[in-house]
Every structure is written in structure tokens, then in C-alpha cells.
Design an enzyme around this catalytic site. Sequence first.
Site, PDB file in Angstrom:
ATOM      1  N   ARG A  43       0.789  -1.224   0.000  1.00 12.72           N
ATOM      2  CA  ARG A  43       0.000   0.000   0.000  1.00 12.72           C
ATOM      3  C   ARG A  43       0.825   1.281   0.000  1.00 12.72           C
ATOM      4  O   ARG A  43       0.585   2.170  -0.819  1.00 12.72           O
ATOM      5  CB  ARG A  43      -0.930  -0.004   1.220  1.00 12.72           C
ATOM      6  CG  ARG A  43      -1.974   1.088   1.206  1.00 12.72           C
ATOM      7  CD  ARG A  43      -2.837   1.050   2.459  1.00 12.72           C
ATOM      8  NE  ARG A  43      -3.454  -0.264   2.655  1.00 12.72           N
ATOM      9  CZ  ARG A  43      -4.167  -0.581   3.729  1.00 12.72           C
ATOM     10  NH1 ARG A  43      -4.323   0.302   4.705  1.00 12.72           N
ATOM     11  NH2 ARG A  43      -4.701  -1.773   3.842  1.00 12.72           N
ATOM     12  N   HIS A  89      -7.999  -3.630  -7.480  1.00 13.42           N
ATOM     13  CA  HIS A  89      -7.725  -2.957  -6.207  1.00 13.42           C
ATOM     14  C   HIS A  89      -8.990  -2.939  -5.348  1.00 13.42           C
ATOM     15  O   HIS A  89      -9.781  -1.991  -5.415  1.00 13.42           O
ATOM     16  CB  HIS A  89      -7.242  -1.532  -6.484  1.00 13.42           C
ATOM     17  CG  HIS A  89      -6.506  -0.900  -5.332  1.00 13.42           C
ATOM     18  ND1 HIS A  89      -5.272  -1.332  -4.905  1.00 13.42           N
ATOM     19  CD2 HIS A  89      -6.834   0.136  -4.520  1.00 13.42           C
ATOM     20  CE1 HIS A  89      -4.855  -0.596  -3.900  1.00 13.42           C
ATOM     21  NE2 HIS A  89      -5.794   0.308  -3.637  1.00 13.42           N
ATOM     22  N   TYR A 133     -17.948  13.686 -12.720  1.00 13.06           N
ATOM     23  CA  TYR A 133     -17.862  14.927 -13.485  1.00 13.06           C
ATOM     24  C   TYR A 133     -16.560  15.061 -14.267  1.00 13.06           C
ATOM     25  O   TYR A 133     -16.466  15.884 -15.170  1.00 13.06           O
ATOM     26  CB  TYR A 133     -17.990  16.136 -12.550  1.00 13.06           C
ATOM     27  CG  TYR A 133     -19.317  16.225 -11.853  1.00 13.06           C
ATOM     28  CD1 TYR A 133     -20.502  16.318 -12.582  1.00 13.06           C
ATOM     29  CD2 TYR A 133     -19.399  16.209 -10.469  1.00 13.06           C
ATOM     30  CE1 TYR A 133     -21.733  16.404 -11.939  1.00 13.06           C
ATOM     31  CE2 TYR A 133     -20.616  16.292  -9.813  1.00 13.06           C
ATOM     32  CZ  TYR A 133     -21.778  16.385 -10.559  1.00 13.06           C
ATOM     33  OH  TYR A 133     -22.985  16.464  -9.922  1.00 13.06           O
TER      34      TYR A 133
END
Length: 839
Positions: A43, A89, A133
Site C-alpha cells: 500500500r 484494487h 464529473y
Amino acid sequence: MSSDTPDEFRPDAGIAAEVKTARIEQEMEQSYIDYSMSVIAGRALPDVRDGLKPVHRRILYAMHESGITAHSAHRKSSSVVGETMGDYHPHGDSAIYDALARMAQDFSMRYPLVDGQGNFGSVDGDPPAAPRYTESRMAPMAEELLADIEKDTVDFQSNYDDRKQEPVVLPASFPNLLVNGSSGIAVGMSTNIPPHNLGEVIDATTHLIENPECTIEDLMEFVEGPDFPTGANIVGRNAVHKAYKTGRGRIRVRAEFEVDEDEDNVVITELPYQENKARLIERIADDVNEGKIEGIRDLRDESDRDGIRVVVELKRGANADVVKNQLLEHHLESTFGVINLALVDGQPRVLTLKETLVEYLNHRRDVVRRRSEYELAEAEDRAHILEGRLKALDNIDDVVETIRNSESRDDAKAALRGEQTVEVDGEALPSFGFSEDQANHIVAMQLGSLTSMEAAEIEAEYGDVQNRIDRLNEILNDADELDAVIRSELTEIREEYADERRTSFIEDTGSVTHEDLIAEEDVVVVVSEDDYIKRMSLDTFRAQHRGGKGIIGTDLKEGDTVSSVFVANTHDYLLYFTNHGQVYKLKTYQVPEMSRTARGKSAVNLLELDDGEEITSVVNTADIDEETEKYLTMVTRNGYVKRTSVEKFQNILTTGIIATKLDDGDELADVEVTDGTRDLILASRDGMSIRFDEDDVRAMGRSARGVRGMKLTGDDELVGVAAVDEDVHNWVLTVTENGYGKRTDIGDYRRQSRNGKGLIDIKTNDRNGPVCAMETVGYGDHLFVMSQSGQMLRTPVDDVSTVGRNTMGVIVMKMDAGDHVASVDVHQVGSDDVDESEE
């Protein structure tokens, strides 16, 4: 026994047999270690090979698999996040989108890996718009990280649910860890790697390929330091050097700003990396309101898409330098803590600059080797098919007969392989012995491929494939050829993507005081044999007529003597050349200012001199005109001379760099700035001189020794070199150790060939003593002469008589018994400013 009575407990039976006894502290320790390593490797830390954390690698690979490349249309970011989360993931979508957005921010990434459309955040700390968006696709640089991934260049592993395969690491055509940097916090450790300039990192990598034994200092000649996407300035180089040598360092980063004197404003145009602009303005405003900063009337943010522009408007009569200093001390400077921590073979390691590049090169060699093996196998398969086609064309009639007379397609293939016989009119057709792949291909051939033109094309393709096979074998069998491929590919990427540095370096003066707060003035700098150094205002020494003793210029400790004196401006950069052939760089104002009677400060506190190393010559970089090519022309005691372009001296380390190679027993004597069109005059200790064209000495590198400039007899040695500029210089001025000197017309020194004995310049008898210095001078010049005992005389050169060569000269400076001239410098002034009372 009653039914309520429990059965006897048996620890060796049933589920109890599976229970193991463990100490709780050991179990907690092991579980914590397992968790820590999971966070570290899975990570928080980047891999040294491709410079990516798993989330970034998976985002890019998911885009690659979905065809969202730099040449495709943009795709909704929510789609990219969904593909990444569903296939590779299995974490929160917000974490994936945050990583995606950062790769699209040109203020976070030096070379963004995602090309985004829409609002992806700002330097004011504004968050990106929602993923529904915004749109994104891979940037061209990201495709370079994934190039050739389908050619078995890297290992793959199963994804979280074993449905798909994902790469363990990307092929990475450039050293992304250094180029884009990385940051992250793991368990018990963190990483913070700054971004760098692509061109500089690639230059260092190619240098490492060519010179595997090079040092970190060698690599730092290419990698100047971090290159932040937001520009700004790095204060000093020591912290950068420490970070490259140890993997850790604290780098001071200062905003770029300027004073608009017409408007009485301080204009900030670049901010330190990761500085929040809106928060910065708020903090400045709070300090102004609380009275911590005085002199500011207004703050305006005039930033736009073209760049940052924060205007600090000053009150009428406010001291801009004071306001600037206050802003620097509290707001416009931050610290970037470098921790070059990355995963190497799955283990976290703190790496030096060289170790980082070595690990990348090892990875890249493995990638190119595996790619070459893959392409070789493909080429050999293709060559095998082409060989079959050519063989079939050579025996086309029999091949056609065999296929026509076979009962089925499988029989035809078997006959072509020679596994069965086909007869025509009782006669068996020939057996060809084709392989299975060749037979399959020949049976599938169309009639149109039997034309002569098609055959010629097959032969041409076969030749090309054979050449490709030979080249791939050459790469696989020769490590130098494999490295040449890596070097060539890195060069191509450099040419395609490299740009200019954005982050500059400014000198570290030990405090936040800006250089502009130091007054510009001409000063006299004195250096002793024991390397004590100081500066004094030029006005300290008023001009006298020649023949005087001068005044005290420095106090010397017992046994020490003056070695050199020179005049410079406080803001000039000075190049300090030593007898060992090293050169150091220092601003004049960094030399401590002291009185005439002070001893000075040990130069080892300013310049990292070795034992026995002494400053023999100083060059003022103000004499180097950037509009024309300039050279540093050096002479040694044993008569060697060489020219080196000033471009070779751009990156001078605090530890110095080599200026010239020296033979055993030789020392660097003098250095002069030239432009390739001058004549050079060399002066020897015994009064000989030689003049020759500068072009007689070809330009060389820093590590070259040079060529013979003058033949010396006996124990004679060179003491100096002077460059002739006939538009400025009228005479040659020679000064001897006993304080005598003369001016001679430059025309009296006829041009000769290099490596001659030269002509007599001045008589070096018992009265004069040996020559100490030679300079070319013109009208209005002042001569600064300093004795070994510390006496200083300033006199106009017009006071020194003009005579011919091979003469005695006149007294320039009166010497006490046992004292001698140590150093001479010439300075252009506006007037003679002679003080008759001090004659």
C-alpha cells in the site's frame, strides 16, 4: 451418570485437538509484523523499479487493459475507478480516485501520468470534482511506463479473486521513482522522494551505464537537485548532496518573488512544493493583523491559468527589504524532508542516488532481455514459416499435386509432413518433411501467393527476419549491446519529453537574509599562505604614488605570509583555483568582512581545502560575458598551458571539482579569462616571457593536463599568464618580488610560436629579485600590491614608468628587510584619487 453431567474433557480429541497454545505477546508481535509488512509492501511504499505504489500501478494497468490510452478518447473517471476497483484494487473508491486525481495534477506531479479533463483540484487546496464529473486517460509518459508489457517483460500475479492477472511491476522505460518522486506513510516508516528533471536523471543514468564505477559525486554533476513542478528555489546545495549520499536530508525551499519598485509591491510568482496558496495568504494576513509583520497595506491573489501571482502591497515609506525578510522568515520558505525509501526485492531500503539508479538499471536490463527473448522466439517462428513457404515455392508443382491428390486436408498435411505417401499414376510423389506449423500454413495458402512478385516479397521478408534474429541474438549475447539498447531508448525519451528545470538554486548564507539586503560595493580580498581569508572595503585603501610602503592590510599569525590579493564586488561569484588543480566557487559577500588589522577567518570553514592545498589564483565570474564563448586559460609552474570552456565549470560542488590535471611535482600557477581571439603572454620567474596566439592552445576538458606553453631552463618556472585585449590594454606591467616594476608597450612583445624560450621581459638581478606577477593594463587602472608581511599599496599604473623590455624598471613599493611582494591585482577605477599626504 445423569444426562446433565458433561462428558469428560479430552484435549487430544475433537476440535480441541486443533487448538494451539501461544503466548499472547508473541502472537501480537507476529500479527503486527504481518500487518506492517502488508501495509509496507502492498500500500504505502513505491517499488524502486517503476516508482509506483500498487494503487497507481493498478490504475494505469486497468486503463491500459480498457484501451484508455493517450490516443483514445477521455473516459469518465468513475469508469476508470470502477474498473480498477472491480478487477485489481479491492479498496474504497475514494482512495483510488484520490490517487488518480494526483496523477493528473501538474502541481503535484513533475510529469503527470494521467491526462485529465475537468476540475482535478488546485494549489489552493480545492478538492477534485466528483469522479462522475471528470474525465481522464493515460498521459503519453504513462504509456512509456507500460511499453512492451505484453512481451513477457515483467512477471504477473493473480488479482485478489484469481480471475485476472496483474503485473508485479511495470516495464518502466524511464526512472520514474526519481522523475516523479513519491510520498507515503507506512507502519513505523515513511517515504518522501522529491521529483527531478527528466533530462538530468536520464543523463545520470546513461553516464552510469557508461561508467559503472562512477561515484555519487559524478552523478551529481548531472542531477543538480530536485526539480519541483511548482518551481521555486532550493536554498544551498549541502542538504541536496547529503540526501543523495545518504538517502536522507532536509532541503530548504524558498518561494520566487521580486520587488516591483515602481508600485512598491512584493510579487510572489512561485511557491514551495506542496504549499497551499490560499492558506499561505491567510497566514500572512493573520500576521499583518496581529502586528507581527509591519509595512503591508494589502494582499491580492492575481493568479490565473498562466501561473501564480500573489501581490503584497506595501505601505507608503515601508522598507521593502525588511518586509521581504519578514516574509522569508515566517512564510516564504519551507523544508522538504527527503527520505529515499523504496521497496527493493520486496524489502524497504533507504537508497542513495547511485543505488536508486543501479536498481532501476538492473530492472531495465531484465526487461530488455526478456523482451528480446520474446521477440526472438516470434522472429524464429516467423522465419520457420517463411522457410516452409520458400521451400514450397521451390517445389510448387509437387506440393500442388500432393495437396490435389490427398483425400482430405488432414491427409494433405500428413503428406507434406512426410507421414504418408501420395501416388499419382502409380508413382509416389516426393516427401518434403515440413513441420506441422509449416504444413498447416502451406495448406492454407491462397493461389495468389504463388506469383513471382509474392515470392520476391517472401524472400525479402525472410532476409529482414534473419537480420532481426541476428540483432536480437547480438543483444542477448553481449551485455554492452543490451546496455546500448537501454541507452538509446532513454535518449529517445529524453528527446521526446525532457524540458528545462523549473527549480533554481540560491546560495545558503546561513540565515533567511536575502542577498539583496547586502550592499553592492567593491572590496579587497586577502588570502594568506595558511588559508586565512577576509574582505575589506576598497575605500579602506586610498591611492598613493609609487615608491611608498603602503599601509597595514592584514595581521598575520607567526610564520604565515600573504599569498594573494584581489578586488571584487560583494555580489560577484569568485572561482578559487588552488595549487592542486582544484577549483571552488564562492560569493564575495560570503567572505567575512573584517578590519585592516584583523587576521581573517580560516578558509577551510568556507572552502573544503585539503592539507597543503593553497589558493593560487582567483577568477571573477563578472568577467565572463554570457553573450560570447569564454575560456579559462590555466598555466602551471612547469610551463604547461591549457584552455577549458567555462561551460565545464557550471556545476562546482562545495568540495570543489578538478580544474586541470597536474604532473607530479607541478602546481597550478595562474588562471585568466579569454575568449578565443586573444594573444597570451606567459611570464616566468627568471624574467622571460612569450607571446602567442590563443588558438595555438586547443580547448580541452577539465581533466586534461594541457600542452607546453614555454620552454623553461634550469629551475625557472611560470608565475603568470596575461591575456591581451588591444582595445583595453596598452601595456604589459611586470612586478618583481623586491618591489620593482615597469610598464612596456604591448607591441614590444612580438608574437611567437608556442613552446619557445621567449624573450627577456625584465632583468631579475639582485636588486629586482625574481618576477612575482605580470598583468596587462590600460589607462585609469589602479595597481594593488601586497607584501608577504601584510603591507598594502594602492597606486595608479600611470605612476609606473613606461620603458622597453630587458630593463630594470623602477621602485613600485618600498620593502622592509626580508619582506617581498606576495601578490598583485589590477582594478579599473573612475579616477586616480591620489592622497598626497600618504606618499
